[in-house]
Design a protein around this motif. Structure first.
Motif, PDB file in Angstrom:
ATOM      1  N   ARG A 194      38.035  32.564  27.002  1.00 26.42           N
ATOM      2  CA  ARG A 194      37.640  33.605  27.945  1.00 26.42           C
ATOM      3  C   ARG A 194      36.767  33.016  29.051  1.00 26.42           C
ATOM      4  NH1 ARG A 194      37.201  39.644  25.660  1.00 26.42           N
ATOM      5  NH2 ARG A 194      39.416  39.795  25.218  1.00 26.42           N
ATOM      6  N   HIS A 195      35.965  32.020  28.708  1.00 33.05           N
ATOM      7  CA  HIS A 195      35.170  31.352  29.743  1.00 33.05           C
ATOM      8  C   HIS A 195      36.108  30.709  30.767  1.00 33.05           C
ATOM      9  CE1 HIS A 195      31.792  29.376  31.632  1.00 33.05           C
ATOM     10  NE2 HIS A 195      32.451  28.231  31.566  1.00 33.05           N
ATOM     11  N   LEU A 196      37.117  30.008  30.295  1.00 37.30           N
ATOM     12  CA  LEU A 196      38.106  29.427  31.193  1.00 37.30           C
ATOM     13  C   LEU A 196      38.837  30.534  31.961  1.00 37.30           C
ATOM     14  CD1 LEU A 196      39.740  27.076  32.351  1.00 37.30           C
ATOM     15  CD2 LEU A 196      41.210  27.193  30.312  1.00 37.30           C
ATOM     16  N   GLY A 197      39.120  31.628  31.304  1.00 38.63           N
ATOM     17  CA  GLY A 197      39.757  32.762  31.965  1.00 38.63           C
ATOM     18  C   GLY A 197      38.930  33.295  33.119  1.00 38.63           C
ATOM     19  N   ARG A 198      37.616  33.361  32.916  1.00 35.74           N
ATOM     20  CA  ARG A 198      36.731  33.813  33.992  1.00 35.74           C
ATOM     21  C   ARG A 198      36.717  32.809  35.144  1.00 35.74           C
ATOM     22  NH1 ARG A 198      34.046  35.390  29.296  1.00 35.74           N
ATOM     23  NH2 ARG A 198      33.753  37.649  29.158  1.00 35.74           N
ATOM     24  N   ILE A 199      36.789  31.533  34.818  1.00 38.37           N
ATOM     25  CA  ILE A 199      36.842  30.504  35.869  1.00 38.37           C
ATOM     26  C   ILE A 199      38.121  30.674  36.693  1.00 38.37           C
ATOM     27  CG2 ILE A 199      37.097  28.028  36.322  1.00 38.37           C
ATOM     28  CD1 ILE A 199      35.218  27.562  33.889  1.00 38.37           C
ATOM     29  N   ILE A 200      39.234  30.914  36.028  1.00 43.49           N
ATOM     30  CA  ILE A 200      40.503  31.113  36.730  1.00 43.49           C
ATOM     31  C   ILE A 200      40.431  32.381  37.584  1.00 43.49           C
ATOM     32  CG2 ILE A 200      42.975  31.581  36.432  1.00 43.49           C
ATOM     33  CD1 ILE A 200      42.767  29.808  33.849  1.00 43.49           C
ATOM     34  N   ALA A 201      39.854  33.437  37.040  1.00 43.75           N
ATOM     35  CA  ALA A 201      39.688  34.675  37.809  1.00 43.75           C
ATOM     36  C   ALA A 201      38.795  34.429  39.016  1.00 43.75           C
ATOM     37  CB  ALA A 201      39.102  35.771  36.912  1.00 43.75           C
ATOM     38  N   LEU A 202      37.723  33.689  38.821  1.00 42.71           N
ATOM     39  CA  LEU A 202      36.804  33.353  39.909  1.00 42.71           C
ATOM     40  C   LEU A 202      37.530  32.603  41.019  1.00 42.71           C
ATOM     41  CD1 LEU A 202      33.815  33.047  40.975  1.00 42.71           C
ATOM     42  CD2 LEU A 202      33.749  30.930  39.673  1.00 42.71           C
ATOM     43  N   GLN A 203      38.288  31.595  40.654  1.00 47.22           N
ATOM     44  CA  GLN A 203      39.039  30.819  41.641  1.00 47.22           C
ATOM     45  C   GLN A 203      40.042  31.702  42.378  1.00 47.22           C
ATOM     46  OE1 GLN A 203      40.634  27.885  38.943  1.00 47.22           O
ATOM     47  NE2 GLN A 203      39.005  26.409  39.399  1.00 47.22           N
ATOM     48  N   THR A 204      40.704  32.563  41.649  1.00 51.10           N
ATOM     49  CA  THR A 204      41.728  33.426  42.233  1.00 51.10           C
ATOM     50  C   THR A 204      41.109  34.406  43.226  1.00 51.10           C
ATOM     51  OG1 THR A 204      43.081  33.228  40.239  1.00 51.10           O
ATOM     52  CG2 THR A 204      43.526  35.119  41.686  1.00 51.10           C
ATOM     53  N   ILE A 205      40.073  35.098  42.806  1.00 44.81           N
ATOM     54  CA  ILE A 205      39.458  36.106  43.669  1.00 44.81           C
ATOM     55  C   ILE A 205      38.764  35.446  44.863  1.00 44.81           C
ATOM     56  CG2 ILE A 205      37.723  37.930  43.766  1.00 44.81           C
ATOM     57  CD1 ILE A 205      38.463  38.429  40.755  1.00 44.81           C
ATOM     58  N   TYR A 206      38.154  34.287  44.634  1.00 41.41           N
ATOM     59  CA  TYR A 206      37.514  33.567  45.740  1.00 41.41           C
ATOM     60  C   TYR A 206      38.548  33.216  46.800  1.00 41.41           C
ATOM     61  CZ  TYR A 206      34.743  30.176  48.329  1.00 41.41           C
ATOM     62  OH  TYR A 206      34.081  29.513  49.327  1.00 41.41           O
ATOM     63  N   GLU A 207      39.670  32.621  46.393  1.00 42.33           N
ATOM     64  CA  GLU A 207      40.710  32.242  47.356  1.00 42.33           C
ATOM     65  C   GLU A 207      41.266  33.473  48.064  1.00 42.33           C
ATOM     66  OE1 GLU A 207      45.208  30.354  47.579  1.00 42.33           O
ATOM     67  OE2 GLU A 207      43.975  29.863  45.825  1.00 42.33           O
ATOM     68  N   TRP A 208      41.546  34.519  47.318  1.00 44.31           N
ATOM     69  CA  TRP A 208      42.103  35.745  47.878  1.00 44.31           C
ATOM     70  C   TRP A 208      41.162  36.335  48.925  1.00 44.31           C
ATOM     71  CZ3 TRP A 208      40.568  41.002  46.563  1.00 44.31           C
ATOM     72  CH2 TRP A 208      41.439  41.989  47.056  1.00 44.31           C
ATOM     73  N   THR A 209      39.875  36.403  48.597  1.00 47.94           N
ATOM     74  CA  THR A 209      38.886  36.960  49.528  1.00 47.94           C
ATOM     75  C   THR A 209      38.751  36.079  50.764  1.00 47.94           C
ATOM     76  OG1 THR A 209      37.697  37.906  47.649  1.00 47.94           O
ATOM     77  CG2 THR A 209      36.511  37.788  49.730  1.00 47.94           C
ATOM     78  N   PHE A 210      38.682  34.781  50.551  1.00 51.88           N
ATOM     79  CA  PHE A 210      38.543  33.835  51.665  1.00 51.88           C
ATOM     80  C   PHE A 210      39.735  33.953  52.618  1.00 51.88           C
ATOM     81  CE2 PHE A 210      38.930  29.755  53.762  1.00 51.88           C
ATOM     82  CZ  PHE A 210      37.620  29.501  54.156  1.00 51.88           C
ATOM     83  N   ARG A 211      40.918  33.993  52.056  1.00 61.96           N
ATOM     84  CA  ARG A 211      42.127  34.066  52.886  1.00 61.96           C
ATOM     85  C   ARG A 211      42.235  35.414  53.604  1.00 61.96           C
ATOM     86  NH1 ARG A 211      47.057  31.815  49.391  1.00 61.96           N
ATOM     87  NH2 ARG A 211      48.168  32.527  51.247  1.00 61.96           N
ATOM     88  N   ARG A 212      41.816  36.489  52.958  1.00 62.67           N
ATOM     89  CA  ARG A 212      41.816  37.798  53.637  1.00 62.67           C
ATOM     90  C   ARG A 212      40.850  37.783  54.809  1.00 62.67           C
ATOM     91  NH1 ARG A 212      40.360  42.670  50.195  1.00 62.67           N
ATOM     92  NH2 ARG A 212      38.774  41.200  49.599  1.00 62.67           N
ATOM     93  N   ARG A 213      39.674  37.194  54.608  1.00 64.80           N
ATOM     94  CA  ARG A 213      38.686  37.096  55.691  1.00 64.80           C
ATOM     95  C   ARG A 213      39.229  36.278  56.866  1.00 64.80           C
ATOM     96  NH1 ARG A 213      32.729  35.923  53.057  1.00 64.80           N
ATOM     97  NH2 ARG A 213      32.451  37.975  52.116  1.00 64.80           N
ATOM     98  N   ALA A 214      40.103  35.336  56.587  1.00 63.38           N
ATOM     99  CA  ALA A 214      40.704  34.497  57.629  1.00 63.38           C
ATOM    100  C   ALA A 214      41.967  35.141  58.212  1.00 63.38           C
ATOM    101  CB  ALA A 214      41.019  33.118  57.060  1.00 63.38           C
ATOM    102  N   ASN A 215      42.227  36.388  57.821  1.00 66.25           N
ATOM    103  CA  ASN A 215      43.399  37.128  58.295  1.00 66.25           C
ATOM    104  C   ASN A 215      44.717  36.431  57.971  1.00 66.25           C
ATOM    105  OD1 ASN A 215      41.869  39.270  59.408  1.00 66.25           O
ATOM    106  ND2 ASN A 215      41.393  37.960  61.161  1.00 66.25           N
ATOM    107  N   ASP A 216      44.783  35.825  56.802  1.00 69.39           N
ATOM    108  CA  ASP A 216      46.004  35.160  56.344  1.00 69.39           C
ATOM    109  C   ASP A 216      46.986  36.230  55.866  1.00 69.39           C
ATOM    110  OD1 ASP A 216      48.018  33.784  55.025  1.00 69.39           O
ATOM    111  OD2 ASP A 216      46.660  32.485  53.904  1.00 69.39           O
ATOM    112  N   VAL A 217      48.022  36.468  56.632  1.00 69.03           N
ATOM    113  CA  VAL A 217      48.986  37.518  56.297  1.00 69.03           C
ATOM    114  C   VAL A 217      49.887  37.140  55.125  1.00 69.03           C
ATOM    115  CG1 VAL A 217      48.989  38.559  58.591  1.00 69.03           C
ATOM    116  CG2 VAL A 217      50.587  36.702  58.073  1.00 69.03           C
ATOM    117  N   THR A 218      49.878  35.871  54.730  1.00 70.12           N
ATOM    118  CA  THR A 218      50.702  35.441  53.599  1.00 70.12           C
ATOM    119  C   THR A 218      49.953  35.546  52.275  1.00 70.12           C
ATOM    120  OG1 THR A 218      50.041  33.113  53.758  1.00 70.12           O
ATOM    121  CG2 THR A 218      51.931  33.819  55.103  1.00 70.12           C
TER     122      THR A 218
END
Length: 162
Positions: free
Chosen positions: A5-29
């Motif tokens: 579950r700790h690794l699961g949280r790390i994967i979730a963290l990486q996923t949400i971080y990338e998703w948020t970062f890319r949305r802020r950069a207006n990445d339509v993909t």
């Protein structure tokens, strides 16, 4: 299971971080499911509870506004957009688990978030995360905030003799 579950949280963290970062950069993909699947596949030999990660990521993205609304009053000195992105994602994970995942003990949630902050956040992130999540937990439990302790008066030895 716990380390998984700790690794699961790390994967979730990486996923949400990338998703948020890319949305802020207006990445339509930007597609949360594609990011999530790619990140899970990187750890396919280690992760056996994919549903935990999927539920965490999709729950956080679904309830992002509620998580921010929970965060605002407990960190009033820090407007949401001024909180470091990594800290904000970690707080979202912690707040989501405190609010929506009653199977995980609150102390475990806070400890996991603090560990993520130590690994991925800034120098003071773990203290900030600990304080904010502690306040959220008190609010959920309906407990009042601890009163500031009254300063102790220091009495000198010669004053005791009087």
């Amino acid at each position: 299971m716990a380390s998984n579950r700790h690794l699961g949280r790390i994967i979730a963290l990486q996923t949400i971080y990338e998703w948020t970062f890319r949305r802020r950069a207006n990445d339509v993909t930007c597609d949360i499911q594609e990011i999530l699947e790619r990140n899970i596949s990187r750890y396919k030999d280690t992760v056996d509870d994919k549903s935990f990660i999927q539920n965490l990521v999709h729950g956080i993205t679904k309830h992002e506004k509620k998580l921010d609304n929970t965060l605002r009053p407990v960190a009033p000195e820090w407007p949401i957009d001024q909180i470091a992105l990594m800290d904000r994602v970690i707080l979202h994970i912690g707040i989501y688990e405190l609010l929506f995942d009653k199977d995980i003990p609150p102390k475990v949630v806070i400890n996991e978030a603090v560990e993520l902050a130590k690994s991925f956040g800034g120098d003071n992130s773990s203290k900030f995360i600990n304080g904010v999540l502690g306040t959220v937990l008190r609010d959920i439990e309906g407990k009042p905030k601890a009163k500031a302790e009254t300063p102790l008066t220091v009495v000198q030895d010669d004053e005791l003799a009087k």
